[in-house]
Design a protein around this motif. Structure first.
Motif, mmCIF file in Angstrom:
data_model
loop_
_atom_site.group_PDB
_atom_site.id
_atom_site.type_symbol
_atom_site.label_atom_id
_atom_site.label_comp_id
_atom_site.label_asym_id
_atom_site.label_seq_id
_atom_site.Cartn_x
_atom_site.Cartn_y
_atom_site.Cartn_z
ATOM 1 N N ASP A 18 44.584 33.269 44.075
ATOM 2 C CA ASP A 18 43.226 33.256 44.157
ATOM 3 C C ASP A 18 42.825 34.667 44.707
ATOM 4 O OD1 ASP A 18 42.541 30.484 43.675
ATOM 5 O OD2 ASP A 18 43.948 30.226 45.210
ATOM 6 N N MET A 19 41.793 35.326 44.135
ATOM 7 C CA MET A 19 41.243 36.599 44.387
ATOM 8 C C MET A 19 40.163 36.842 44.006
ATOM 9 S SD MET A 19 43.402 40.279 44.396
ATOM 10 C CE MET A 19 44.038 39.973 42.833
ATOM 11 N N ASP A 20 39.145 37.534 44.709
ATOM 12 C CA ASP A 20 37.903 38.076 44.194
ATOM 13 C C ASP A 20 37.991 39.542 44.199
ATOM 14 O OD1 ASP A 20 36.144 35.734 43.624
ATOM 15 O OD2 ASP A 20 36.544 35.213 45.888
ATOM 16 N N ILE A 21 37.662 40.095 43.284
ATOM 17 C CA ILE A 21 37.562 41.639 43.074
ATOM 18 C C ILE A 21 36.048 41.868 42.982
ATOM 19 C CG2 ILE A 21 38.253 43.720 41.668
ATOM 20 C CD1 ILE A 21 40.707 41.783 40.796
ATOM 21 N N ARG A 22 35.681 42.386 43.913
ATOM 22 C CA ARG A 22 34.108 42.615 44.065
ATOM 23 C C ARG A 22 33.642 43.715 42.990
ATOM 24 N NH1 ARG A 22 35.114 43.875 50.171
ATOM 25 N NH2 ARG A 22 35.764 41.814 50.737
ATOM 26 N N ALA A 23 32.405 43.556 42.756
ATOM 27 C CA ALA A 23 31.779 44.522 41.840
ATOM 28 C C ALA A 23 32.034 45.997 42.253
ATOM 29 C CB ALA A 23 30.341 44.101 41.288
ATOM 30 N N GLY A 24 32.195 46.855 41.525
ATOM 31 C CA GLY A 24 32.419 48.255 41.795
ATOM 32 C C GLY A 24 33.534 48.671 42.572
ATOM 33 N N GLU A 25 34.468 47.777 43.278
ATOM 34 C CA GLU A 25 35.407 48.246 44.084
ATOM 35 C C GLU A 25 36.752 48.781 43.494
ATOM 36 O OE1 GLU A 25 37.370 45.769 46.960
ATOM 37 O OE2 GLU A 25 37.453 44.212 45.489
ATOM 38 N N LEU A 26 37.467 49.563 44.055
ATOM 39 C CA LEU A 26 38.870 49.816 43.451
ATOM 40 C C LEU A 26 40.054 48.997 44.571
ATOM 41 C CD1 LEU A 26 39.806 53.644 42.636
ATOM 42 C CD2 LEU A 26 41.638 51.734 43.436
ATOM 43 N N LEU A 27 40.377 48.053 43.736
ATOM 44 C CA LEU A 27 41.246 47.311 44.184
ATOM 45 C C LEU A 27 42.812 47.587 43.630
ATOM 46 C CD1 LEU A 27 41.168 43.820 45.478
ATOM 47 C CD2 LEU A 27 42.671 43.971 43.619
ATOM 48 N N THR A 28 43.702 47.649 44.361
ATOM 49 C CA THR A 28 45.031 47.696 44.059
ATOM 50 C C THR A 28 45.914 46.812 44.286
ATOM 51 O OG1 THR A 28 44.817 50.259 44.837
ATOM 52 C CG2 THR A 28 47.208 49.311 44.509
ATOM 53 N N LEU A 29 46.836 46.264 43.218
ATOM 54 C CA LEU A 29 47.787 45.104 43.287
ATOM 55 C C LEU A 29 49.058 46.101 43.467
ATOM 56 C CD1 LEU A 29 46.767 43.313 40.104
ATOM 57 C CD2 LEU A 29 45.791 43.312 42.015
ATOM 58 N N LEU A 30 49.599 45.851 44.795
ATOM 59 C CA LEU A 30 50.788 46.635 45.104
ATOM 60 C C LEU A 30 51.842 45.834 45.145
ATOM 61 C CD1 LEU A 30 51.951 49.214 46.449
ATOM 62 C CD2 LEU A 30 51.166 48.431 48.776
ATOM 63 N N GLY A 31 52.956 46.113 44.726
ATOM 64 C CA GLY A 31 54.324 45.019 44.848
ATOM 65 C C GLY A 31 55.196 45.942 44.236
ATOM 66 N N ALA A 32 56.601 45.414 44.618
ATOM 67 C CA ALA A 32 57.755 45.761 44.015
ATOM 68 C C ALA A 32 57.780 45.207 42.647
ATOM 69 C CB ALA A 32 59.065 45.392 44.696
ATOM 70 N N SER A 33 58.852 45.730 41.721
ATOM 71 C CA SER A 33 58.909 45.393 40.483
ATOM 72 C C SER A 33 59.234 43.822 40.508
ATOM 73 C CB SER A 33 59.705 46.108 39.461
ATOM 74 O OG SER A 33 61.227 46.066 39.993
ATOM 75 N N GLY A 34 58.545 43.031 39.443
ATOM 76 C CA GLY A 34 58.974 41.780 39.450
ATOM 77 C C GLY A 34 58.272 40.910 40.571
ATOM 78 N N VAL B 246 35.415 40.460 39.408
ATOM 79 C CA VAL B 246 36.502 39.743 38.524
ATOM 80 C C VAL B 246 37.110 38.457 39.711
ATOM 81 C CG1 VAL B 246 38.797 39.618 37.485
ATOM 82 C CG2 VAL B 246 37.191 41.661 37.367
ATOM 83 N N ARG B 247 37.070 37.406 39.246
ATOM 84 C CA ARG B 247 37.439 36.399 40.252
ATOM 85 C C ARG B 247 38.839 35.491 39.366
ATOM 86 N NH1 ARG B 247 34.016 31.547 43.025
ATOM 87 N NH2 ARG B 247 34.046 33.207 44.352
ATOM 88 N N LEU B 248 39.937 35.509 40.138
ATOM 89 C CA LEU B 248 41.291 34.684 39.607
ATOM 90 C C LEU B 248 41.130 33.636 40.518
ATOM 91 C CD1 LEU B 248 43.615 38.007 39.735
ATOM 92 C CD2 LEU B 248 42.075 37.317 37.951
ATOM 93 N N SER B 249 41.335 32.606 39.668
ATOM 94 C CA SER B 249 41.270 31.320 40.521
ATOM 95 C C SER B 249 42.537 30.429 40.010
ATOM 96 C CB SER B 249 39.979 30.632 40.309
ATOM 97 O OG SER B 249 39.773 29.403 40.580
ATOM 98 N N GLY B 250 43.304 30.331 41.071
ATOM 99 C CA GLY B 250 44.636 29.125 40.774
ATOM 100 C C GLY B 250 45.401 29.831 39.678
ATOM 101 N N LEU B 251 45.205 31.150 39.523
ATOM 102 C CA LEU B 251 46.079 31.700 38.529
ATOM 103 C C LEU B 251 47.786 31.626 38.560
ATOM 104 C CD1 LEU B 251 44.954 33.043 35.916
ATOM 105 C CD2 LEU B 251 45.553 35.187 36.859
ATOM 106 N N SER B 252 48.377 31.086 37.670
ATOM 107 C CA SER B 252 49.736 30.940 37.483
ATOM 108 C C SER B 252 50.299 31.447 36.070
ATOM 109 C CB SER B 252 50.517 29.383 37.657
ATOM 110 O OG SER B 252 50.045 29.367 39.223
ATOM 111 N N LYS B 253 51.587 31.818 36.174
ATOM 112 C CA LYS B 253 52.331 32.127 34.851
ATOM 113 C C LYS B 253 53.910 31.842 34.916
ATOM 114 C CE LYS B 253 53.065 33.297 30.714
ATOM 115 N NZ LYS B 253 52.304 32.490 29.451
ATOM 116 N N HIS B 254 54.196 30.846 34.468
ATOM 117 C CA HIS B 254 55.547 30.533 34.318
ATOM 118 C C HIS B 254 56.432 30.830 33.121
ATOM 119 C CE1 HIS B 254 54.871 27.798 38.075
ATOM 120 N NE2 HIS B 254 53.556 27.801 37.492
#
Lengths: 270, 361
Positions: free
Chosen positions: B41-57, B22-30
């Motif tokens: 911008d982020m590259d999620i590699r094939a077959g990996e387990l990637l965590t999106l970590l952060g506080a709420s919001g 999965v590739r996210l490129s210049g992704l924004s949501k206003h």
């Protein structure tokens, strides 16, 4: 939880007495329809089916029954589809004037029926559909829509929108989501809406009276007209039949729900 | 649960696949003036387990929602295996997803829930049933196939949801705080389950969580979100040992923070202790050091370090947790269980120059 507590029996008795008090006056028409005499007098001295014979041989009576049931089924079907779709649109679209549209849809409940009847009659004269089955059907549809919008809106409030997201991401398009997920889950509200719509149309007399012609009379209109001319127990037959039809329509969904529960239970226990 | 250690390789075999990237490129949501996601911008590699970590919001959930297709990005693109899907509706993306509150269909039983995605894809009834049962075997709930979903516990429901998300061999599996509603013991068991399934099936997993421990346990890589941006992407070890910012350092694991200033390569605490600052620039700064890197010595020892008094010592079995009171506040150290420090002892605290990190601010 307290199914086995001793409160249950007195509570059931109390509910039974209350129900009887509410229903008893209505039930009087049933014995009356079997009377031998040509009056509404009590106690009933002899029994007879003559009034049923009269009802089902006089085209004014059985014709009116047919008209009423046909219009009630048609109006309930159309109102259920239109009302359900309207409730869904109001629930999901977050329209700017959604509250106004909802208020307009619910208006037939609050507008005095006699006012609505005059307005519809006047409009229909212009359109040339006064006295036609289509005219009566349309009027009853409008009248019945609020009785569908209300229970369906309530059902939608307890519908979890993430279920729709789940269905979407798992591959269901708009139709699939509606038929396979949303509709089954709001179906109790939709069925309630149908029942109310049916009974509302079956029972409606004011608008139907304005729109009547000698050949197009609903059963309530026929009953009302007959009382003013002659009083014989045929009207008790008509009342009994209406009672039976309304009761069947109200009980059918409960019957099917209970049957489905039993089937599910039977399936689970191996 | 006598079969927890068995590896159900055979039933999983047909669900096995090659994960996609999965590739996210210049992704924004206003949303009006507010940037929920701000040009990532982020590259999620094939077959990996990637965590999106952060506080709420922090934008992690909005990002997942844009990958799933529930939210349309204001700007930027989402690509799966190089193919742009930014405006493809969710039901055409072929992604599996597990939600926080399970979101099983309450009017269907366990098996029909798992069959649902196959039914949407026009799979014939017999095959649908066979594959649903295989997926249920992977999550060890085949014996509950006929049960109503409302009869199951939270952990069981989430395993059904996992089976439902995997049964059609999706290219990518999205998980939105899937274990947030479960108690701790169950959560840890489910984490191991996800690791096992990820390893066995080879699917790409994007996992959203606010729980740093969960992120450390599960992930091949972690992306730390803060205010709609990605602060750092790396392996759990990268992030823990070499945090790129003060936020990452404090968000992951336990840290000691010392406020002070940097002056010519020397970090000066507020009370005047002088420590190595590495290559940090001059100005106000914060020094961060992990408890396991803090070395405690008797006060008689010579050399650099911070003078302190032992405040509290907690025995943890494998080691001890020592809280030392300094002129710059409390510093926590992990020390060997055999060390005999007692509250009130005077000590001197130090660490290898490379073990501490200094961040401006």
């Amino acid at each position: 939880m307290n199914q086995r507590t001793p409160v249950r029996l007195p509570l059931a008795l109390w509910a039974g007495v209350t129900a009887l008090l509410l229903v008893a006056p209505t039930l009087v028409v049933i014995p009356l329809s079997f009377t031998e005499r040509r009056s509404f007098s009590f106690p009933i001295e002899g029994w007879s089916l003559q009034w049923y014979e009269r009802f089902f041989t006089d085209p004014r009576w059985y014709g009116a029954l047919g008209t009423s049931i046909a219009v009630a089924i048609g109006a309930a079907l159309v109102a259920t589809v239109a009302g359900t779709l309207a409730a869904i649109a109001l629930d999901r679209a977050r329209l700017r004037y959604g509250w106004l549209i909802r208020a307009l849809l619910l208006l037939p409940v609050v507008v005095p029926q006699i006012v609505a009847a005059v307005a519809i009659f006047g409009t229909y004269l212009g359109w040339g559909i006064s006295g036609t089955p289509l005219g009566l059907l349309l009027a009853h549809i409008v009248l019945a829509i609020p009785f569908v919008v209300i229970p369906v809106s309530t059902a939608l409030q307890s519908f979890d929108p993430t279920l729709e997201r789940a269905a979407a991401v798992l591959g269901a398009g708009g139709w699939g989501r509606f038929w396979q997920v949303q509709l089954p889950l709001i179906s109790p509200g939709v069925i309630t809406g149908f029942v109310f719509a049916f009974v509302t149309s079956l029972d409606e007399v004011v608008i139907a009276y304005f729109l009547q012609t000698p050949t197009l009379r609903s059963l309530p209109v026929q009953m009302y007209s007959s009382v003013t001319v002659e009083t014989d127990p045929t009207i008790a037959v008509a009342s009994s039949l209406m009672l039976v039809f309304s009761t069947i329509v109200i009980l059918l969904p409960r019957f099917f729900a209970a049957r489905r529960r039993r089937l599910l239970k039977a399936k689970e226990t191996p | 649960m006598s079969k927890t250690n068995q590896s159900p390789g055979a039933p999983a075999a047909t669900l096995q696949q090659t994960g996609r990237s999965v590739r996210l490129s210049g992704l924004s949501k206003h949303y009006g003036d507010f940037a929920a996601v701000d040009g990532i911008d982020m590259d999620i590699r094939a077959g990996e387990l990637l965590t999106l970590l952060g506080a709420s919001g922090s934008g992690k959930t909005t990002t997942l929602s844009m990958i799933a297709g529930f939210t349309t990005p204001t700007e930027g693109t989402v690509l799966i295996d190089g193919e742009e899907i930014t405006r493809v509706p969710p039901h055409k993306r072929n992604l599996g997803m597990v939600f926080q509150h399970y979101s099983l269909f309450p009017h269907m039983n366990v098996r029909t829930n798992v069959e649902f995605p196959l039914k949407q894809r026009g799979v014939p009834k017999a095959e649908r049933r066979r594959r649903a049962m295989e997926a249920l075997e992977v999550v060890e709930l085949a014996h509950r196939a006929q049960a109503r979903v409302t009869e199951l516990s939270g952990g069981q429901q989430q395993r059904i949801a996992l089976a439902r998300a995997l049964v059609f061999s999706p290219s990518v599996l999205l998980m939105d705080e899937p274990f947030g509603a479960l108690d701790r013991a169950l959560r840890e068991k489910m984490q191991m389950e996800v690791r096992r399934i990820h390893r066995e099936l080879g699917v790409t997993v994007v996992f959203v969580t606010h729980d740093q421990q969960e992120a450390l346990t599960l992930s091949d890589r972690i992306a730390v979100f803060e205010r709609g941006r990605i602060e750092q992407v790396g392996t759990p070890e990268d992030l823990y040992e070499r945090p790129a910012s003060l936020h990452v350092a404090t968000f992951l694991g336990e840290s000691n923070l010392l406020p002070g200033t940097v002056d010519g390569g020397v970090f000066v605490t507020r009370s005047g202790s002088r420590l190595s600052a590495g290559s940090a620039e001059n100005g106000p700064a914060t020094l961060v050091v992990r408890p396991e890197h803090v070395r405690v010595q008797p006060a008689t020892g010579t050399g650099a370090g911070i003078a302190a008094t032992v405040g509290e010592v907690v025995y943890l079995g494998a080691d001890k947790r020592l809280v030392a009171v300094t002129a710059d506040g409390e510093i926590t150290a992990r020390i060997a269980a055999a060390e005999g420090y007692r509250p009130g002892d005077d000590v001197r605290l130090g660490w290898e120059p490379g073990a501490a990190a200094v961040f401006p601010g």
